[in-house]
Design an enzyme around this catalytic site. Structure first.
Site, short mmCIF file in Angstrom:
data_model
loop_
_atom_site.label_atom_id
_atom_site.label_comp_id
_atom_site.label_asym_id
_atom_site.label_seq_id
_atom_site.Cartn_x
_atom_site.Cartn_y
_atom_site.Cartn_z
N SER A 1 -6.90 4.29 -1.32
CA SER A 1 -6.69 2.83 -1.29
C SER A 1 -7.97 2.07 -1.63
CB SER A 1 -6.19 2.40 0.08
OG SER A 1 -4.90 2.88 0.30
N ASP B 1 -1.48 0.05 -4.82
CA ASP B 1 -2.72 0.75 -5.17
C ASP B 1 -2.46 2.18 -5.61
OD1 ASP B 1 -1.81 1.31 -2.63
OD2 ASP B 1 -3.72 0.97 -1.63
N HIS B 2 -1.34 2.76 -5.13
CA HIS B 2 -0.94 4.14 -5.43
C HIS B 2 0.38 4.39 -4.72
CE1 HIS B 2 -1.96 4.99 -1.31
NE2 HIS B 2 -3.12 4.36 -1.51
N HIS C 1 2.55 8.37 4.82
CA HIS C 1 1.69 9.50 5.25
C HIS C 1 2.40 10.32 6.31
CE1 HIS C 1 -2.17 9.11 3.21
NE2 HIS C 1 -2.11 7.79 3.36
N ASP D 1 0.86 -1.20 0.00
CA ASP D 1 0.00 0.00 0.00
C ASP D 1 0.89 1.24 0.00
OD1 ASP D 1 -1.84 2.10 0.61
OD2 ASP D 1 -3.22 0.60 1.43
N GLU E 1 -1.01 -8.07 2.04
CA GLU E 1 -0.78 -6.63 1.94
C GLU E 1 0.31 -6.14 2.90
OE1 GLU E 1 -3.64 -3.91 3.57
OE2 GLU E 1 -3.13 -2.32 2.15
N THR F 1 -7.98 -1.93 1.80
CA THR F 1 -7.39 -2.91 0.87
C THR F 1 -7.96 -4.32 1.08
OG1 THR F 1 -5.41 -1.54 0.94
CG2 THR F 1 -5.23 -3.67 -0.18
N ASP G 1 2.11 2.45 3.51
CA ASP G 1 1.31 3.67 3.33
C ASP G 1 1.31 4.54 4.59
OD1 ASP G 1 -0.94 5.22 1.92
OD2 ASP G 1 -1.99 4.52 3.73
MG MG Z 1 -4.23 -0.71 2.52
ZN ZN Z 2 -2.91 6.21 2.24
#
Ligand code: MG
Ligand code: ZN
Length: 365
Positions: free
Chosen positions: A90, A303-304, A265, A49, A256, A143, A261
């Site tokens: 996500s 996902d990004h 952040h 993620d 995952e 996710t 992620d």
């Molecule tokens: Mg996720």
């Molecule tokens: Zn995020």
């Protein structure tokens, strides 16, 4: 006259040659048509993620050994934008991977008109494969929910937990998020109901006794602690899930690296590298299995990207590397796709995130 005969003879010889060549190429063609490409019995999808190219590179720069990413023979790029935004979240990013349909940011397992779209996990379950999901966040988070639930909003953790508790065609679920099953506004006892329906539910992987029972491990109330404090939960849970799911009809597993992620952040470079190390361990577990098995397709993507991370020498002198973060949110850049196993060659090039499921379904048997 003689000259004309010669020309006609030559033409005849040439046309015979052409026919022979054509016959040969047809027979060669039909021969290769008959030897159908190898199919994958098992499919393992791994999502980092928020893992863009710089996140992968951060691991490579800080590793003494070869990383798992360098073990993949094929790689490509995925376009991640959602139906509603050029920068996806996500929920929409994972949804497109899981079910092949672009949706609006915030939506889980549904199209932009709120119609549920079956995920690859659900399709594989329908085909008689065992299925599992392993994460380090709450199992109700965007996710995992993209693969096992359908909800107009990712924020409805309790609704997603309710859907999970009633789910058929799911065999293994490891992660966090116990509070959404036990401390609910509607006071429902979801875990009690799941035990009645044949689920075994534990707080840790070590409590699992029966590899054949449907099993959920909720290791904490909400998200697990970050790496490295949570130990080897992700690689261990991945190994246990594979052990429990492996069967003659095949299995589907989604793993995952949820908290890559979170670190991004927070623009927390140290934790990012720890989370990447943790994900790398899980990747090695999966690749070691796939290598031995020979019938397993492994697809790794994201996902990004999160954090708008880049790695530079602030003085532009090529002498040192600093992590530079350009946002506390997500970004719109390519994310990588890595593949291994039968059909892995189909995942090279630039692809929309919605075609990943088609490429997987084409090679799965
Ligand atoms: Mg996720
Ligand atoms: Zn995020």
């Amino acid at each position: 006259m003689q000259k004309r005969n010669f020309i006609m003879k030559t033409r005849r010889i040439l046309s015979v040659l052409l026919i022979v060549t054509a016959l040969f190429s047809t027979s060669c063609g039909s021969k290769s048509d008959n030897s159908a490409p190898k199919k994958a019995k098992n499919v393992i999808v791994m999502i980092g993620d928020g893992m863009g190219p710089a996140q992968v590179y951060s691991l490579i720069l800080t590793s003494q050994e070869q990383t798992a990413f360098e073990r993949f023979p094929y790689s490509g790029f995925s376009i991640t934008k959602s139906a509603s935004n050029e920068i996806t979240d996500s929920a929409a990013g994972g949804s497109a991977i899981a079910n092949g349909t672009k949706t609006n940011n915030g939506v889980v397992g549904m199209d932009p008109d709120s119609i549920p779209v079956p995920s690859m996990l659900e399709i594989f379950a329908e085909q008689g494969k065992k299925t599992g999901v392993v994460v380090t966040c709450s199992v109700t988070h965007a996710t995992p929910a993209d693969f096992i639930a359908h909800n107009i909003t990712r924020k409805d953790n309790e609704g997603i937990a309710l859907e999970i508790s009633e789910k058929t065609g799911l065999d293994v679920l490891f992660g966090g998020g116990k509070k959404y099953f036990t401390e609910r506004k509607d006071s429902l006892d979801l875990l009690g109901k799941m035990w009645e329906n044949g689920w075994n539910i534990y707080d840790s992987l070590s409590q699992i006794e029966d590899n054949n029972a449907k099993t959920m491990v909720l290791a904490c109330r909400r998200h697990m602690v970050k790496a490295p404090e949570r130990g080897d939960f992700l690689p261990d849970a991945t190994a246990k899930a594979i052990e429990m799911l492996d069967n003659e009809n095949g299995f589907f597993l989604m793993v995952e690296g949820s908290q890559i992620d979170f670190a991004c952040h927070d623009n927390d470079s140290t934790t990012l590298v720890e989370e990447m190390r943790d994900f790398n361990k899980a990747l090695n577990v999966v690749l070691d299995f796939a290598e031995k098995d020979g019938n397993t397709l492994v697809v790794v993507t994201a996902d990004h990207e999160t954090g708008g991370l880049t790695i530079v020498d602030p003085q532009g002198k090529y002498t040192r590397t600093d992590f530079k973060w350009t946002t506390g949110s997500h970004s719109a850049v390519f994310v990588p796709v890595f593949s291994y196993g039968p059909g892995a060659e189909n995942f090279s090039g630039v692809m929309d995130n919605t075609v990943i499921i088609n490429k997987i379904m084409d090679v799965a048997k």
